[in-house]
Design a protein around this motif. Structure first.
Motif, PDB file in Angstrom:
ATOM      1  N   PRO A  52       0.835  -1.199   0.000  1.00 35.55           N
ATOM      2  CA  PRO A  52       0.000   0.000   0.000  1.00 35.55           C
ATOM      3  C   PRO A  52       0.872   1.253   0.000  1.00 35.55           C
ATOM      4  CG  PRO A  52      -0.772  -1.578   1.625  1.00 35.55           C
ATOM      5  CD  PRO A  52       0.534  -2.096   1.129  1.00 35.55           C
ATOM      6  N   ARG A  53       0.333   2.344  -0.530  1.00 36.69           N
ATOM      7  CA  ARG A  53       1.129   3.546  -0.799  1.00 36.69           C
ATOM      8  C   ARG A  53       1.925   4.030   0.409  1.00 36.69           C
ATOM      9  NH1 ARG A  53       1.358   7.492  -4.600  1.00 36.69           N
ATOM     10  NH2 ARG A  53       1.891   9.583  -3.913  1.00 36.69           N
ATOM     11  N   ASP A  54       1.271   4.158   1.581  1.00 33.08           N
ATOM     12  CA  ASP A  54       1.973   4.702   2.749  1.00 33.08           C
ATOM     13  C   ASP A  54       3.110   3.789   3.199  1.00 33.08           C
ATOM     14  OD1 ASP A  54       0.361   6.891   2.742  1.00 33.08           O
ATOM     15  OD2 ASP A  54      -0.963   6.213   4.362  1.00 33.08           O
ATOM     16  N   GLU A  55       2.853   2.475   3.184  1.00 34.39           N
ATOM     17  CA  GLU A  55       3.898   1.535   3.598  1.00 34.39           C
ATOM     18  C   GLU A  55       5.042   1.521   2.577  1.00 34.39           C
ATOM     19  OE1 GLU A  55       4.468  -3.109   5.017  1.00 34.39           O
ATOM     20  OE2 GLU A  55       2.449  -2.356   4.559  1.00 34.39           O
TER      21      GLU A  55
ATOM     22  N   ASN B 216      11.678   5.479   2.000  1.00 34.19           N
ATOM     23  CA  ASN B 216      12.377   6.438   2.878  1.00 34.19           C
ATOM     24  C   ASN B 216      13.484   5.765   3.660  1.00 34.19           C
ATOM     25  OD1 ASN B 216      10.927   8.720   2.144  1.00 34.19           O
ATOM     26  ND2 ASN B 216       9.306   8.347   3.665  1.00 34.19           N
TER      27      ASN B 216
ATOM     28  N   LYS C 258       6.004   4.059   0.737  1.00 34.61           N
ATOM     29  CA  LYS C 258       6.794   5.279   0.944  1.00 34.61           C
ATOM     30  C   LYS C 258       7.722   5.115   2.146  1.00 34.61           C
ATOM     31  CE  LYS C 258       4.838   9.338   0.484  1.00 34.61           C
ATOM     32  NZ  LYS C 258       3.847  10.428   0.616  1.00 34.61           N
ATOM     33  N   MET C 259       7.237   4.436   3.195  1.00 35.18           N
ATOM     34  CA  MET C 259       8.058   4.205   4.372  1.00 35.18           C
ATOM     35  C   MET C 259       9.289   3.363   4.009  1.00 35.18           C
ATOM     36  SD  MET C 259       7.123   2.076   7.816  1.00 35.18           S
ATOM     37  CE  MET C 259       7.373   0.524   6.948  1.00 35.18           C
ATOM     38  N   ARG C 260       9.073   2.302   3.203  1.00 34.48           N
ATOM     39  CA  ARG C 260      10.184   1.439   2.790  1.00 34.48           C
ATOM     40  C   ARG C 260      11.209   2.240   1.988  1.00 34.48           C
ATOM     41  NH1 ARG C 260      10.049  -3.035   5.974  1.00 34.48           N
ATOM     42  NH2 ARG C 260       8.104  -4.193   5.764  1.00 34.48           N
TER      43      ARG C 260
END
Length: 338
Positions: free
Chosen positions: A329-332, A338, A334-336
Motif C-alpha cells: 500500500p502507498r503509505d507503507e 524512505n 513510501k516508508m520502505r
C-alpha cells in the motif's frame, strides 16, 4: 581396524590429499579427520587442521571450517610457528566472512598489519555496505602492501581487484565495476591456483553486464557455472545460479528462473550461507511478483529483508526494500523507500 594406527595415519593423510586434489571434499574431510584422530605430533596436527579447514570450506561445512582454522591458529601460536599463523589467520577470516560474521573478521584483522588482514577488513566493510570509502581504502592498502612482494601472488591480487570492483558496483559505477572485474579475471587466469577468483569474477561480470542490458551476460555466467561445477565449488555456484536466474527472469522465462533460484537456495541452505539465503529468497519473491502472486511475493521479500537486516548487509537490504515497495500500500511503500 587392526590397531596399527602409526602405520595407518600416513595412508589416511595421503588419501585425504588425493581426494582434495580431485575436489572430493566429503571424502577428504573423512580421511583428514581419521589422520587427525591418530597423529599426535602437534606440527603435523597443525598441517592437518589447515588442510581439513580448507576441505570443509570448499565442501560447504563453513561453520566447521572456522573451528578447524581456530584450532590451527591456536596451535601455531603455541608452537611459535609464524608462517603457519600467517596462513591460518586469513583462512579463519575468510570462513567467518562466508557466515556474515563481519565484526569478528574486523576484530581479527585489526591484530595484524598484513595484505590478507587489510583485504578481509575491506571485504567485511564492503559486504556490510555501510562504509564503502573505508572498504576501498583498506583494499588499496592491501594492494600496495602486495606490490612489495616479488612476485606478487596472482590469486591474492585478483581477489583484491575483484573486491574493488564490488565497491565500485555498490557505488553505482557499473561500467567501471565491469572493467575492474575483467582486470581481476585476467589476473586470475595467470595462475592455475586462482580458479575461485576466476569463477567469482565471471559471475560478477555477468551480473553487472546483465544490469547494463548487455546480451553477453549469460555467456560469462554459463562459463562461470561450468568451471564451478568442474571444481566442486559449491559456494560459488550459489551466486552463479542467482545470476542466471535473474537473467532468465529478465527474459520472462519464469520457470527457468525459478529452477535456478530453487537450486541455489537449496544449496545455500545446505551450506549455511546466510547472505545467499536472503538474496535467493528475495529472488524467489521477484518470480512470485511476476507471476502475479502478490501475497507470496510480499512474504518472500519480507522474509529476505528480515534476514538481510539481521546480517547488517545494508546494500542487499536496501535493494530488497526497493523490490518490495511496489507491492505494498502507498503509505507503507513510501516508508520502505524512505
Amino acid at each position: 581396524e587392526g590397531n596399527a594406527v602409526d602405520r595407518a595415519a600416513p595412508y589416511a593423510l595421503r588419501a585425504a590429499q588425493h581426494a582434495a586434489s580431485l575436489a572430493a571434499w566429503k571424502e577428504a574431510i573423512t580421511f583428514y579427520e581419521q589422520a587427525l584422530s591418530v597423529i599426535r605430533d602437534p606440527r603435523k596436527q597443525l598441517e592437518i587442521y589447515l588442510a581439513l579447514g580448507n576441505a570443509q570450506m570448499n565442501g560447504g561445512s563453513v561453520t566447521m571450517s572456522s573451528e578447524s582454522f581456530r584450532s590451527a591458529l591456536a596451535l601455531a601460536q603455541h608452537l611459535n610457528a609464524a608462517a603457519q599463523e600467517s596462513a591460518a589467520r586469513p583462512l579463519l577470516e575468510q570462513s567467518l566472512l562466508l557466515q556474515g560474521r563481519y565484526a569478528e573478521v574486523i576484530a581479527l584483522a585489526q591484530l595484524t598489519d598484513s595484505v590478507e588482514s587489510e583485504m578481509y577488513w575491506g571485504i567485511a566493510l564492503s559486504l556490510e555496505g555501510a562504509d564503502l570509502i573505508g572498504a576501498d581504502e583498506h583494499l588499496q592498502k592491501a594492494e600496495t602492501l602486495l606490490a612489495s612482494a616479488d612476485p606478487a601472488p596472482r590469486s591474492t591480487l585478483a581477489q583484491i581487484r575483484f573486491e574493488r570492483g564490488n565497491v565500485a558496483a555498490q557505488q553505482g559505477d557499473l561500467t567501471r565495476a565491469v572493467e575492474i572485474y575483467k582486470n581481476a579475471l585476467a589476473t586470475a587466469e595467470e595462475s592455475s591456483e586462482a580458479w575461485a577468483q576466476q569463477i567469482l569474477a565471471l559471475n560478477n561480470i555477468a551480473y553487472h553486464l546483465h544490469l547494463l542490458n548487455d546480451a553477453s551476460a549469460s555467456d560469462y555466467a554459463e562459463r562461470g557455472l561450468k568451471l564451478a561445477r568442474e571444481r566442486g565449488a559449491l559456494f560459488q555456484q550459489t551466486y552463479l545460479l542467482s545470476t542466471l536466474g535473474e537473467i532468465a527472469l529478465a527474459q520472462n522465462d519464469l520457470d527457468r528462473a525459478q529452477n535456478f533460484f530453487d537450486e541455489g537456495l537449496l544449496m545455500a541452505t545446505q551450506l549455511s550461507i546466510p547472505e545467499r539465503i536472503a538474496g535467493l529468497t528475495a529472488n524467489l519473491g521477484l518470480v512470485a511478483a511476476k507471476r502475479g502472486e502478490t501475497s507470496v511475493a510480499i512474504h518472500r521479500l519480507s522474509t529476505a529483508l528480515a534476514q538481510a537486516d539481521s546480517l547488517h548487509t545494508h546494500h542487499l537490504a536496501a535493494q530488497i526494500r526497493i523490490w518490495l515497495a511496489p507491492l505494498l500500500p502507498r503509505d507503507e511503500a513510501k516508508m520502505r523507500l524512505n
